[in-house]
Design an enzyme around this catalytic site. Structure first.
Site, PDB file in Angstrom:
ATOM      1  N   LYS A  60      41.044  47.643  44.035  1.00  8.09           N
ATOM      2  CA  LYS A  60      39.899  48.354  43.478  1.00  8.09           C
ATOM      3  C   LYS A  60      38.582  47.850  44.066  1.00  8.09           C
ATOM      4  O   LYS A  60      37.608  48.577  44.120  1.00  8.09           O
ATOM      5  CB  LYS A  60      39.896  48.265  41.962  1.00  8.09           C
ATOM      6  CG  LYS A  60      41.031  49.101  41.373  1.00  8.09           C
ATOM      7  CD  LYS A  60      40.906  49.305  39.887  1.00  8.09           C
ATOM      8  CE  LYS A  60      41.982  50.256  39.386  1.00  8.09           C
ATOM      9  NZ  LYS A  60      43.352  49.682  39.459  1.00  8.09           N
TER      10      LYS A  60
HETATM   11  C1  LIG Z   1      44.510  50.530  39.645  1.00  3.58           C
HETATM   12  C2  LIG Z   1      45.712  49.943  40.304  1.00  3.58           C
HETATM   13  C3  LIG Z   1      46.784  50.754  40.763  1.00  3.58           C
HETATM   14  C4  LIG Z   1      46.834  52.244  40.532  1.00  3.58           C
HETATM   15  O1  LIG Z   1      45.897  52.968  41.300  1.00  3.58           O
HETATM   16  P1  LIG Z   1      45.499  54.477  40.884  1.00  3.58           P
HETATM   17  O2  LIG Z   1      44.407  54.848  41.824  1.00  3.58           O
HETATM   18  O3  LIG Z   1      45.048  54.397  39.454  1.00  3.58           O
HETATM   19  O4  LIG Z   1      46.712  55.321  41.046  1.00  3.58           O
HETATM   20  C5  LIG Z   1      47.830  50.136  41.424  1.00  3.58           C
HETATM   21  N1  LIG Z   1      47.862  48.798  41.605  1.00  3.58           N
HETATM   22  C6  LIG Z   1      46.863  47.994  41.173  1.00  3.58           C
HETATM   23  C7  LIG Z   1      46.969  46.528  41.389  1.00  3.58           C
HETATM   24  C8  LIG Z   1      45.750  48.530  40.525  1.00  3.58           C
HETATM   25  O5  LIG Z   1      44.765  47.712  40.104  1.00  3.58           O
END
Ligand SMILES: *Cc1c(COP(=O)(O)O)cnc(C)c1O
Length: 471
Positions: free
Chosen positions: A112
């Site tokens: 993120k």
């Molecule tokens: C947020 C997150 C996801 C999922 O991503 P999306 O864009 O919500 O599908 C997968 N792995 C981790 C470690 C995350 O923080």
């Protein structure tokens, strides 16, 4: 570039307004009015270029008319200067044409950061030019909060308040938020659950007087700018593996569908993507949808991969809009029916179209642990539980052995110490960034699960009446 809502009833907006609005007024999500494309020659010209340069070229058409090239270049440079690997999204060869793309070299060790770090700079730029200030409020069950705080810290035009359920996030997760030394960051520990935190945030947004007074804004995963930022690493990794002369496949740990949707956008821009594999944990709404054509809600089950513990994948609406020939009325009707009945069916033609590019696979906790253990034994690499779902899904759903498969590594294994150690017996080393985190002073205020109390706290601090000491 102009943006339209997936429900067809909100005004068209420019990029800066989409950035600040988050959700459209008709309840829909903003998408570009047209998909910009890059030529094969342009993709080819990215070969060997550093990540920030590729980012500039990929993002430019989405912000055209709003952010000048030299400003965008500076925002991108600052966003990625703080990554502990200059390549930002390095590829690790796992043999047999499978590569793990490590997206966890940012300040909070999860993917993120890649989008959020850019978002912070974009907010600052847009608000600075308008001479405006905003208040960001959000709820976190763990990871999103720290990524948002790191992105917004030390920015004059933003105050950020993150609510977490007191005693219900891990020590490391809490400390990643509360040890940040920045005068515009406020951590609130709510005596309640994550759902209580989320309800408080929703209630603050629904209080229109408060919302306008505080200029509330959100950085959650439905913000278009986050998707835009994520398109870049699909392009950079594909080009590094031989695109556009070669087709590339991706496997993506999926919760809210934002990350895998960025892959779809890359395909729309002309990147030759062979396949997008959607990996889910036991919360398998997307896997069931691609199997049966029907989307149906179930209660959320806690798993070893908590960032993917969701009931509904909000960003799926963006794909649906495209698959319904961008007819906002159809999307509106489908979403209303989904809200009322808890199920959604897509037209057979649209489903068949989606299945040409997408495949989906679920993995439960036992499978996640077994996969972490197997990859450690086979390859000597520690992977986190989210990445494990995508490693497995890639193996199960890969169509062509001759097409390189990129598995998105979304979190550093040290972020999920206990799950990783429990699976393979090896405790991942804490990276330098986290060293010392257990000894730093924390800044957090405990508040009851009471809207008025929380609003008073936000109002007092966002008005600039309190210094850093009052946190
Ligand atoms: C947020 C997150 C996801 C999922 O991503 P999306 O864009 O919500 O599908 C997968 N792995 C981790 C470690 C995350 O923080």
């Amino acid at each position: 570039m102009r943006y339209v809502s997936t429900r067809g009833r909100a005004p068209e907006l420019a990029f800066d307004d989409v950035l600040l609005a988050g959700l459209a007024r008709d309840g829909g999500l903003y998408v570009p009015k047209i998909w910009p494309t890059l030529s094969a020659a342009e993709f080819k010209s990215f070969q060997g270029k550093p990540y920030p340069e590729v980012a500039l070229r990929v993002i430019r058409p989405f912000v055209a008319g709003v952010i000048a090239d030299k400003d965008l270049e500076a925002i991108i440079a600052r966003a990625y200067a703080n990554f502990d690997d200059g390549r930002v999204a390095p590829l690790i060869d796992m043999s047999n044409g499978v590569h793990v793309m490590e997206l966890f070299h940012g300040p909070t060790l999860a993917f993120k950061d890649v989008a959020m770090q850019l978002l912070g700079g974009l907010f600052d730029h847009v608000l600075g030019r308008r001479g405006d200030k905003i208040t960001i409020v959000g709820a976190t069950s763990g990871d999103t909060g720290s990524a948002a705080i790191e992105a917004c810290r030390d920015r004059d035009a933003i105050d950020i308040f993150i609510l977490h359920p007191e005693g219900r996030v891990s020590d490391i997760q809490r400390r990643q938020m509360t040890t940040v030394e920045s005068p515009n960051v406020y951590n609130i520990a709510i005596a309640g659950t994550f759902d209580d935190c989320q309800d408080l945030v929703k209630a603050m947004f629904n209080d229109m007087v408060f919302r306008d007074e505080m200029k509330l804004s959100a950085v959650n995963s439905i913000n278009w700018a986050r998707i835009m930022a994520q398109v870049v690493y699909y392009v950079s990794s594909a080009v590094a593996l031989g695109a556009p002369d070669r087709r590339i496949a991706f496997s993506v740990p999926t919760g809210n569908f934002g990350d895998v949707f960025a892959g779809y956008v890359a395909a729309k821009m002309g990147l030759p993507i062979d396949q997008l594999v959607i990996a889910t944990n036991a919360n398998d709404i997307m896997a069931r949808f691609f199997d049966t054509g029907e989307m149906s809600m179930r209660p959320v089950e806690p798993t070893l991969a908590p960032a993917m513990d969701i009931q509904v994948s909000s960003n799926f609406e963006r794909l649906m809009f495209d698959l319904c020939d961008r007819d906002g009325r159809t999307v509106n009707q489908s979403m209303a029916a989904f809200r009322d009945s808890g199920t959604l069916r897509m037209a057979d033609g649209a489903l068949a179209e989606a299945r040409k590019l997408f495949a989906a696979m679920r993995l439960d906790d036992a499978g996640i642990a077994a996969t972490i253990d197997r990859i450690w034994r086979q390859a000597g690499i520690l992977i986190d539980p989210h990445t494990a779902t995508a490693v497995y899904a890639a193996e199960e759903k890969r169509r062509e052995a001759s097409v390189p498969m990129v598995v998105l590594g979304t979190a550093h294994p040290a972020k999920f110490l206990d799950a990783v150690e429990g699976a393979c017996g090896v405790r991942p080393a804490l990276p330098d960034r986290l060293a010392g985190i257990m000894d730093l002073p924390e800044h957090v205020r405990s508040l009851p699960n009471d809207l008025a109390v929380v609003q008073d706290f936000v109002r007092d601090r966002a008005a600039g009446t309190a210094g850093a000491g009052a946190r």
